[in-house]
Design an enzyme around this catalytic site. Structure first.
Site, PDB file in Angstrom:
ATOM      1  N   HIS A  74      -3.148   5.945  -3.753  1.00  0.00           N
ATOM      2  CA  HIS A  74      -3.841   4.806  -3.373  1.00  0.00           C
ATOM      3  C   HIS A  74      -4.301   3.947  -4.592  1.00  0.00           C
ATOM      4  O   HIS A  74      -4.778   4.774  -5.858  1.00  0.00           O
ATOM      5  CB  HIS A  74      -4.977   4.743  -2.521  1.00  0.00           C
ATOM      6  CG  HIS A  74      -6.005   5.908  -2.861  1.00  0.00           C
ATOM      7  ND1 HIS A  74      -7.313   5.551  -2.780  1.00  0.00           N
ATOM      8  CD2 HIS A  74      -5.988   7.305  -3.059  1.00  0.00           C
ATOM      9  CE1 HIS A  74      -7.962   6.865  -3.177  1.00  0.00           C
ATOM     10  NE2 HIS A  74      -7.106   7.607  -3.288  1.00  0.00           N
TER      11      HIS A  74
ATOM     12  N   HIS B 192      -9.333   0.426   3.735  1.00  0.00           N
ATOM     13  CA  HIS B 192      -8.781   1.164   2.558  1.00  0.00           C
ATOM     14  C   HIS B 192      -7.237   1.359   2.924  1.00  0.00           C
ATOM     15  O   HIS B 192      -7.148   2.260   3.802  1.00  0.00           O
ATOM     16  CB  HIS B 192      -9.535   2.282   1.908  1.00  0.00           C
ATOM     17  CG  HIS B 192      -9.253   2.448   0.744  1.00  0.00           C
ATOM     18  ND1 HIS B 192      -9.039   1.696  -0.571  1.00  0.00           N
ATOM     19  CD2 HIS B 192      -8.874   3.838  -0.002  1.00  0.00           C
ATOM     20  CE1 HIS B 192      -8.697   2.361  -1.510  1.00  0.00           C
ATOM     21  NE2 HIS B 192      -8.635   3.514  -1.251  1.00  0.00           N
TER      22      HIS B 192
ATOM     23  N   CYS C 107      -6.197  -2.840  -2.935  1.00  0.00           N
ATOM     24  CA  CYS C 107      -5.396  -1.452  -2.458  1.00  0.00           C
ATOM     25  C   CYS C 107      -4.381  -1.929  -1.543  1.00  0.00           C
ATOM     26  O   CYS C 107      -3.341  -1.244  -1.413  1.00  0.00           O
ATOM     27  CB  CYS C 107      -6.344  -0.749  -1.666  1.00  0.00           C
ATOM     28  SG  CYS C 107      -7.334  -1.151  -0.556  1.00  0.00           S
TER      29      CYS C 107
END
Ligand SMILES: [Zn+2]
Length: 240
Positions: free
Chosen positions: A42, A30, A146
């Site tokens: 994010h 991530h 992401c």
């Protein structure tokens, strides 16, 4: 440069850094932009709670430390979290920019570096905070990814197929804007990309690296938002 050499301590990261952590025992990573003050911006496609706050601008935070942790605009995938909530006890890594071709190819795993150079931290933070503030809705510009979001914040670069040709009417207006802009010389390669690679996300990392591809363009975050219909022109009449 091996798999774990991008790992860093919290004291080593600086505002504007692209950081990432591994989730589910290295199954996926991530990514986000560290903006300072223990906060990370994010992109997450989690929109479960949108109906619950139709008349509110923020979600209630479940963070034990920061009451504003988890802030996002309604129907936006861009969120600001504290570093603890971002990492979820995972290890902290810094995504490398401007690496050589040989270093890039030697990577055991993709999604850890790029040959593209990063812009100055001020520009990186501006892009991430702008998209946090104005919302980044459910469009396919970043493939709901992401890593793509963080790459864009760091470089301002988008590949033309990511702009979403043929995917939505709003996104197609970006192409119209580009045709009439000074980037017309990109169009020959764009036509090839549009006919061949739409929907084909999983190519080799090197061929897709934004530092290698020829079909990338620099898009100002304000232009991106306006062309996709996220904000009106009046709202963007400010200088930073
Ligand atoms: Zn938090």
């Amino acid at each position: 440069m091996g798999l774990l050499t991008n790992r860093v301590e919290r004291s080593q990261i600086k505002p504007g850094d692209h950081i990432y952590t591994y989730r589910a025992i290295f199954a996926y990573s991530h990514h986000g932009i560290f903006v300072g003050g223990c906060k990370v911006v994010h992109f997450t496609p989690d929109r479960r709670n949108d109906e619950e706050f139709s008349n509110q601008s923020i979600l209630l935070s479940s963070c034990p430390t920061f009451p504003d942790c988890g802030f996002k605009q309604r129907k936006s995938g861009v969120k600001i979290s504290c570093l603890d909530c971002f990492l979820k006890n995972g290890s902290l890594h810094v995504f490398k920019y401007g690496v050589s071709n040989s270093v890039f190819i030697a990577q055991v795993r993709g999604g850890t570096c790029t040959t593209a150079p990063s812009d100055a931290p001020r520009s990186v933070i501006h892009r991430s905070m702008y998209l946090l503030q104005n919302g980044y809705r459910n469009y396919d510009v970043f493939s709901n990814n992401c890593e793509d979001f963080a790459l864009y914040c760091k470089t301002g670069l988008l590949t033309l197929d990511r702009i979403g040709v043929g995917k939505s009417g709003q996104a197609s207006s970006v192409v119209g804007a580009l045709v009439s802009s000074p980037v017309q010389f990109f169009m020959p390669s764009f036509i090839g990309v549009a006919t061949v690679t739409i929907g084909m996300y999983c190519m080799s990392r090197y061929a897709n690296d934004i530092g290698v591809r020829s079909d990338v363009i620099k898009v100002a975050v304000e232009d991106l938002a306006v062309n996709l219909g996220w904000v009106s022109h009046e709202e963007t009449n400010f200088s930073i």
